[in-house]
Design an enzyme around this catalytic site. Structure first.
Site, PDB file in Angstrom:
ATOM      1  N   GLU A  15     -17.971  -0.388  21.730  1.00 16.31           N
ATOM      2  CA  GLU A  15     -16.660  -0.134  22.364  1.00 16.31           C
ATOM      3  C   GLU A  15     -16.286   1.555  23.516  1.00 16.31           C
ATOM      4  OE1 GLU A  15     -13.270  -0.538  22.768  1.00 16.31           O
ATOM      5  OE2 GLU A  15     -13.964  -2.899  20.753  1.00 16.31           O
TER       6      GLU A  15
ATOM      7  N   SER B  95       2.682   1.219 -40.508  1.00 14.16           N
ATOM      8  CA  SER B  95       2.128   1.854 -41.242  1.00 14.16           C
ATOM      9  C   SER B  95       0.928   2.909 -40.528  1.00 14.16           C
ATOM     10  CB  SER B  95       1.474   1.522 -42.444  1.00 14.16           C
ATOM     11  OG  SER B  95       2.018  -0.021 -42.930  1.00 14.16           O
TER      12      SER B  95
END
Length: 792
Positions: free
Chosen positions: A89, A348
C-alpha cells in the site's frame, strides 16, 4: 510557512474531529498515571470485546452502528502483516508528509494510458483521511483528502496514523479493522497471522466486498498471491517463503461472534460500558470444557432445567470458568438466566459454617456428641432429608450424612443472629424472607444466597478463614474498572474474617470425605478425595454441590430457574456427580493443605465430651477421635430434657452400695459419678449405660429423691423382624402400644411424625413403602425407644 498557515486555517474551519482528538488527548496523557491506549477513549467506536486471561476472545458486542471493530495497535499486530501492508500500500509511509507526489503522478500516468483505474496513489495517511472524512470521488474531493492527510500528519505521529488504519480499514460488510477481520474470518488474533493470512488481510481493504474470503475465496486468493509475489520481488521474504505461502488455501469462516461465557461477558459490559477491551481472568480452554460438560450433563434432564458451574482458583481468587447457564440461547432451558447470580435457597450448603463458627467459639470440637433425634419441645421441628434418625453422631458424620437436626442443635447454641451476622460480615448476602430476622431455619437454607457467594465462602476455608470478593478480571482490568467507577486508584479487594485459620482448616477437614459409591467414577482417585458438601432446597427446587481442594473451589447448581420443584433431583444424586466430573477435569488429583500449628487430634470420651486423659474410666463409655482447635475441648451440649441435671451426676451410696440422700449413711457413705447420655439418645446406647441401669438400687432407709422411671418401650414391633403383607394389594398394618415412660407418646415412622397418643392408647400404622423401616417413640419427658424392621 504557507503550508503551516494553511493547516492552521484548516484546523480553524474544519476541526480534526472526535476520533483524532481522542488520539491526541491520549498522547498528551501518556505520562500520566492513567496511561490509556491511543484509542482508549473511543470505546463507543468499537465493539466491546471480552477476552480471557490470554487475550483470546470470549464474546464481543457491536458498536452503536452495529459495526464490528475490535481495538488494536501496531504493537499488537503480526509484523508480517505490517510488512505486507506497507509494501503493497505505501512503502514510503515513514518518509512522506502524508501525500506522496511521485505515487500520485505514477497512478495518474498509468490510469491515463489505460483509460481505466490501474492503481491508486493514495498513501495510508490519505486512506485514513478518506475513512475519517468521507468525500465524493471527484478532483475536489481528492484535494480535500490530501489536505486532511497533511492535517493528520501535522497532529499525529506515524504510529498513531497506522493505528487508525489498523482499526478502521474496511474489511467487508460491517467488519472494520484488522483485528476484527482476523477474529471473524480466521478465528485468531491479528498477532498470530501466517504470512499468507497477512497478505490476504493487507489487500482486503482494496475491494472489501469483492474480495471477501468467505464469499469469493478465488478472487481473494488471486489478490493475496499478488501481494506475496510483490513481497518476494522486493526481497522482503525469500522465494521459499513465498512458495509455501502461495500453496496455502484461502479458508475463511462465515462472519460470526464467539459466545464463550456469554452471561459473564454481558454482565461485565453492563458494568463497564466505556471499556473497549475487558480482559477477564477466565481460561478459554477450561471455560469451553466446563461449558460443554454442563451442556451435555443437562441434556438428559427434562425441559426447563438448567445448571451453573463456577470454577475458582484459590491462589489468585480468580475465576477460571463461569457457566451461568446450561445452554445459552435455548429458551426451553431458560438459557438467558444467569444462575451464578440468581438468589436461591442454599439448602444444606450453609451447614459447614455453623460448625466452623461453633468450633471457633468453643461450643463444640471435632468429635463432639451431637443428637440426631426429634425436637419435641421446640418451636422449630424439622426432620431429616433421609428417612429415620441416626442418634449420636459426630460433626463429621452429621455433615457427611447432611443431617438437619444436629445442625439446628448447634445453631441454637451458637445463635441464629450470630451466624447470620458472621456470614454477612464475610461478604455474603444471606437474605432472609419475611421479617428479615435470623432464625433456626437458616441452618437448612431458610433464606436466599447466590452461587458466587457460596463459592466465596467455601474459598475462605482454603484461604485461612478469610473471604475476598471473587475476581472476574485480571488485576490491570480491575484497576481500569475502579477508575471508571470512582476515578481513584484501585485497592486490593478487602479481606474479611469468617473463621480463624484453625477453625477453617478443621471445617474443611470435616467435609473432606470420599465420594459416595453411587456418584464416584470408576477411575476417580479415591485415596485423595476433595472436600465437598451437597444441598437440596425445600421442595426439590435447587440441587447444590460445592467442593474444595488446595487449588480450586468449585460450585455447581442444578434445577429450574423459574423455581418449579423437581422431585427426585437433589444435591447428592444430581449435582455431586457433576462436581466430581469438573474436579477430574481441572484438578484430577486434588491436594490438601497441612494442618495449622494450633490444631491437634485428640481422643475424647462420650457422653461427657472431654479428653480421655481427663475423664475417669467409668465415665468414658465410648471414645472418638477428633480435631481440637487451640486446645478447646468443650463438654457435650446441654440436654434439653435434663436442663437442671449436672453431668456427670454425683449420687450418694451407703455402705452397701445403695442409693441414699446426700448426708445420710454416716461415715461409711460414699459418692459416685454417673456419666449421663442425652435422654433421647439412650435407645442407641449400650443398655448398661442407660440412666435406669446406671442408678444403683434404692436404700430402704434414707432414700434418695432421684427419680427412677420405667424405661419407655415399644410394644408390637420386634427389632430386625420381617413383615409380609397378607393381601398383595394392600400394605401391612401394625397395631402398636407402649409401656413405661411418662405422659403422651409421640410416634415417628422413618423420620416422619405420625401421631400422638395417650399412655394407654394403641396406634394403628399402615406402612407406605417396602424396605427397611424405622419406628421411634418419644414421651413428654424425652424418654425414647426405637426399633428397625423390614417389610419384604
Amino acid at each position: 510557512m504557507a503550508i503551516m498557515v494553511s493547516l492552521w486555517v484548516l484546523d480553524r474551519c474544519y476541526p480534526v474531529g472526535p476520533r483524532v482528538q481522542a488520539v491526541m488527548d491520549s498522547a498528551n496523557q501518556a505520562n500520566s498515571q492513567r496511561q490509556p491506549n491511543n484509542l482508549q477513549d473511543l470505546a463507543q467506536d468499537f465493539a466491546q470485546v471480552v477476552t480471557d486471561r490470554y487475550g483470546r476472545m470470549l464474546r464481543a458486542f457491536p458498536d452503536q452502528q452495529g459495526v464490528w471493530r475490535y481495538p488494536t495497535s501496531h504493537a499488537q499486530v503480526d509484523q508480517r502483516y505490517q510488512q505486507a501492508l506497507l509494501s503493497y500500500e505505501d512503502q514510503w509511509f515513514y518518509y512522506h508528509p502524508g501525500v506522496n507526489p511521485l505515487a500520485l503522478m505514477r497512478a495518474a500516468w498509468q490510469n491515463w494510458r489505460c483509460d481505466c483505474v490501474v492503481s491508486g496513489g493514495s498513501t495510508i495517511t490519505m486512506q485514513v483521511a478518506r475513512i475519517l472524512y468521507p468525500h465524493p470521488r471527484t478532483l475536489a474531493g481528492k484535494a480535500r483528502q490530501m489536505a486532511r492527510a497533511l492535517q493528520l500528519e501535522w497532529h499525529l505521529s506515524k504510529s498513531q496514523i497506522l493505528d487508525l488504519y489498523l482499526n478502521y480499514a474496511p474489511m467487508g460488510g460491517v467488519i472494520e479493522g484488522v483485528e476484527a477481520a482476523a477474529q471473524t474470518y480466521l478465528d485468531k488474533s491479528a498477532a498470530e497471522l501466517s504470512l499468507a493470512e497477512s497478505a490476504l488481510l493487507a489487500v482486503l481493504p482494496q475491494a472489501p466486498s469483492r474480495l471477501r474470503p468467505d464469499r469469493h475465496p478465488q478472487r481473494a486468493k488471486a489478490a493475496r498471491d499478488k501481494v506475496i509475489k510483490r513481497l518476494s520481488g522486493n526481497g522482503i521474504i525469500t522465494a521459499q517463503e513465498a512458495e509455501l505461502a502461495l500453496m496455502e488455501p484461502v479458508l475463511a469462516l462465515k462472519p460470526g461472534v464467539p459466545q464463550h461465557a456469554p452471561l459473564l461477558a454481558r454482565r461485565l459490559v453492563q458494568q463497564q460500558p466505556q471499556q473497549a477491551v475487558i480482559q477477564t481472568s477466565l481460561d478459554l480452554d477450561v471455560q469451553m470444557e466446563v461449558a460443554d460438560l454442563l451442556k451435555r450433563y443437562v441434556q438428559p434432564l427434562p425441559d426447563h432445567h438448567s445448571g451453573a458451574v463456577l470454577v475458582l482458583e484459590n491462589s489468585t481468587n480468580q475465576v477460571a470458568a463461569y457457566a451461568g447457564t446450561a445452554d445459552f440461547g435455548n429458551a426451553a432451558r431458560w438459557g438467558h438466566v444467569d444462575m451464578v447470580t440468581a438468589v436461591r435457597s442454599p439448602g444444606s450448603t450453609m451447614k459447614p459454617f455453623i460448625y466452623g463458627l461453633a468450633l471457633d467459639r468453643g461450643i463444640i470440637h471435632g468429635a463432639s456428641l451431637l443428637s440426631d433425634v426429634p425436637r419435641l419441645r421446640e418451636d422449630y421441628q424439622p426432620g431429616n432429608f433421609s428417612n429415620g434418625f441416626f442418634g449420636p453422631v459426630t460433626p463429621r458424620q452429621a455433615l457427611h450424612q447432611s443431617l438437619n437436626l444436629p445442625a439446628v442443635q448447634v445453631l441454637e447454641q451458637l445463635g441464629s443472629q450470630v451466624f447470620h451476622t458472621a456470614i454477612r460480615n464475610a461478604g455474603a448476602n444471606y437474605r432472609i424472607p419475611g421479617d428479615g430476622k435470623a432464625n433456626l431455619s437458616l441452618a437448612l437454607g431458610g433464606g436466599g444466597v447466590r452461587l458466587e457467594d457460596l463459592v466465596m465462602l467455601y474459598h475462605g476455608l482454603m484461604n485461612q478463614g478469610q473471604t475476598q470478593p471473587i475476581q472476574y478480571l485480571l488485576p490491570s482490568q480491575q484497576r481500569l474498572k475502579h477508575q471508571h467507577q470512582t476515578q481513584t486508584s484501585a485497592q486490593t479487594p478487602a479481606s474479611h474474617w469468617l473463621l480463624s485459620p484453625e477453625a477453617a482448616w478443621v471445617t474443611a477437614e470435616l467435609i473432606h470425605n470420599p465420594l459416595p459409591s453411587r456418584t464416584r467414577s470408576i477411575d476417580v482417585a479415591v485415596n485423595r478425595p476433595f472436600g465437598w458438601k451437597t444441598g437440596t432446597s425445600y421442595g426439590f427446587r435447587d440441587a447444590w454441590a460445592i467442593g474444595v481442594s488446595e487449588k480450586y473451589t468449585i460450585g455447581v447448581w442444578l434445577g429450574r430457574p423459574d423455581g418449579t420443584p423437581s422431585p427426585g433431583y437433589f444435591g447428592g444424586v444430581t449435582a455431586l456427580p457433576l462436581l466430581e466430573q469438573v474436579f477430574r477435569m481441572v484438578d484430577r488429583q486434588p491436594g490438601w493443605p497441612a494442618a495449622p500449628a494450633d490444631v491437634e487430634q485428640a481422643t475424647v470420651c462420650w457422653p461427657l465430651g472431654r479428653r480421655q486423659s481427663e475423664t475417669d474410666q467409668a465415665s468414658c463409655h465410648q471414645t472418638r477421635q477428633g480435631w481440637i482447635v487451640r486446645g478447646q475441648v468443650p463438654p457435650t451440649l446441654p440436654d434439653a430434657h435434663r436442663p437442671y441435671t449436672q453431668n456427670p451426676m454425683i449420687v450418694s451410696l451407703n455402705a452397701d452400695g445403695k442409693l441414699i440422700q446426700p448426708g445420710c449413711g454416716g461415715p461409711r457413705a460414699s459418692s459416685v459419678k454417673l456419666a449421663l447420655w442425652p435422654l433421647m439418645l439412650e435407645p442407641w446406647v449400650n443398655r448398661k449405660h442407660r440412666y435406669q441401669n446406671q442408678i444403683p438400687a434404692l436404700a430402704d432407709d434414707c432414700k434418695s429423691q432421684v427419680a427412677i422411671e420405667q424405661p419407655l418401650q415399644i410394644i408390637g414391633a420386634e427389632p430386625d423382624s420381617h413383615l409380609l403383607a397378607v393381601n398383595a394389594q394392600r400394605s401391612p398394618e401394625m397395631t402398636l402400644g407402649s409401656q413405661g415412660g411418662l405422659g403422651a407418646r409421640h410416634w415417628f415412622l422413618n423420620g416422619q411424625f405420625v401421631a400422638s397418643t395417650g399412655a394407654e392408647q394403641t396406634l394403628n400404622i399402615q406402612l407406605q413403602r417396602p424396605g427397611k423401616q424405622q419406628l421411634m417413640l418419644v414421651d413428654d419427658q424425652g424418654n425414647s425407644d426405637w426399633v428397625s424392621f423390614w417389610w419384604d
